[in-house]
Design an enzyme around this catalytic site. Structure first.
Site, PDB file in Angstrom:
ATOM      1  N   THR A  75      47.582  31.562  43.195  1.00  0.00           N
ATOM      2  CA  THR A  75      47.462  32.830  42.473  1.00  0.00           C
ATOM      3  C   THR A  75      46.931  33.876  43.454  1.00  0.00           C
ATOM      4  OG1 THR A  75      46.592  33.830  40.441  1.00  0.00           O
ATOM      5  CG2 THR A  75      45.079  32.395  41.658  1.00  0.00           C
ATOM      6  N   VAL A  89      53.991  34.414  39.373  1.00  0.00           N
ATOM      7  CA  VAL A  89      53.588  35.184  40.549  1.00  0.00           C
ATOM      8  C   VAL A  89      52.206  35.737  40.275  1.00  0.00           C
ATOM      9  CG1 VAL A  89      54.107  37.156  42.038  1.00  0.00           C
ATOM     10  CG2 VAL A  89      55.979  35.812  41.065  1.00  0.00           C
ATOM     11  N   CYS A  90      51.342  35.706  41.284  1.00  0.00           N
ATOM     12  CA  CYS A  90      50.021  36.325  41.196  1.00  0.00           C
ATOM     13  C   CYS A  90      49.242  35.719  40.019  1.00  0.00           C
ATOM     14  CB  CYS A  90      50.187  37.843  41.089  1.00  0.00           C
ATOM     15  SG  CYS A  90      48.708  38.820  41.432  1.00  0.00           S
ATOM     16  N   THR A  91      48.590  36.537  39.218  1.00  0.00           N
ATOM     17  CA  THR A  91      47.772  36.013  38.120  1.00  0.00           C
ATOM     18  C   THR A  91      48.590  35.584  36.917  1.00  0.00           C
ATOM     19  OG1 THR A  91      47.375  38.283  37.372  1.00  0.00           O
ATOM     20  CG2 THR A  91      45.689  37.272  38.787  1.00  0.00           C
ATOM     21  N   GLY A 141      51.607  33.461  45.334  1.00  0.00           N
ATOM     22  CA  GLY A 141      50.319  34.131  45.495  1.00  0.00           C
ATOM     23  C   GLY A 141      50.386  35.573  45.022  1.00  0.00           C
TER      24      GLY A 141
END
Length: 228
Positions: free
Chosen positions: A122, A102-104, A152
């Site tokens: 990301t 998830v995300c970075t 994202g």
């Protein structure tokens, strides 16, 4: 009786807690699943907010996982060059059914060499950091490429987790969990993406995060060089 699904989410200092707690809430609703919070040691881990997270198992004691998930946050800039974290991810990835983030957190997967040739997403502010790891940036809320599933930024973790449950179990189970959580978002403003945010808000945020992006760029440069 079938073996329970083993789902593991790594934690680390300065993790964005919603990257983690959104998916954990979804995964914890999967019948029979065992959800692990994993870190080097069993000790309180500070998030990027007031919440402190307690791991449930260490890297050394973690069983083979069906799903390995890496959340993001400011601490991911340190994790992209943390060999203990990267070695753990590589070991788990060998037999995991799904390798996810998830995300970075996707940058950490990339630094472990696990996104080469895969499409991935990301946080919008880190999209240009995927290519140095051989990943193919995809500007989508959730990206599925074979057994790599990436979400994202931050709130996309719930969408990611529901999508993953539909792949692991079936759509009916995912929809039942969505209903249980009353996940029916209707944001009060249309500013949740750089494509829709007012220009002055986007400019304000870019200026505000510029020092953090510089630090991240330096960390990604070192990680990409070490990856070869």
């Amino acid at each position: 009786m079938p073996e329970p699904l083993q789902i593991g989410v790594v934690v680390f200092p300065k993790v964005t807690q919603l990257d983690l707690t959104g998916p954990v809430q979804v995964f914890s609703s999967v019948p029979g699943a065992r959800v692990h919070l994993i870190w080097k040691r069993i000790e309180p881990v500070p998030s990027d907010s007031v919440l402190v997270l307690t791991p449930t198992i260490t890297f050394a004691d973690c069983p083979q996982l069906d799903v390995i998930c890496v959340p993001g946050g400011g601490g991911s800039d340190d994790m992209v060059n943390d060999e203990e974290m990267l070695d753990f991810l590589r070991r788990q990835a060998g037999a995991a059914k799904y390798i996810t983030s998830v995300c970075t957190g996707s940058l950490v997967l990339g630094a472990a060499g696990l996104l080469q040739g895969y499409r991935a997403t990301t946080h919008w502010s880190a999209m240009d950091h995927l290519a140095p790891f051989g990943a193919i940036p995809a500007k989508t809320r959730v990206c599925v490429d074979r057994n790599r599933v990436t979400g994202g930024g931050v709130t996309a973790g719930i969408d990611f987790a529901l999508t993953l449950v539909s792949l692991l179990i079936d759509r009916q189970t995912a929809e039942a969990i969505q209903l249980r959580l009353e996940y029916n978002p209707a944001p009060p403003f249309n500013a949740g993406s750089p494509d829709t945010a007012p220009p002055e808000i986007l400019a304000f945020m870019k200026e505000r995060i510029a020092p953090f992006r510089q630090r991240r760029s330096e960390a990604i440069g070192r990680a990409a060089a070490r990856l070869g």
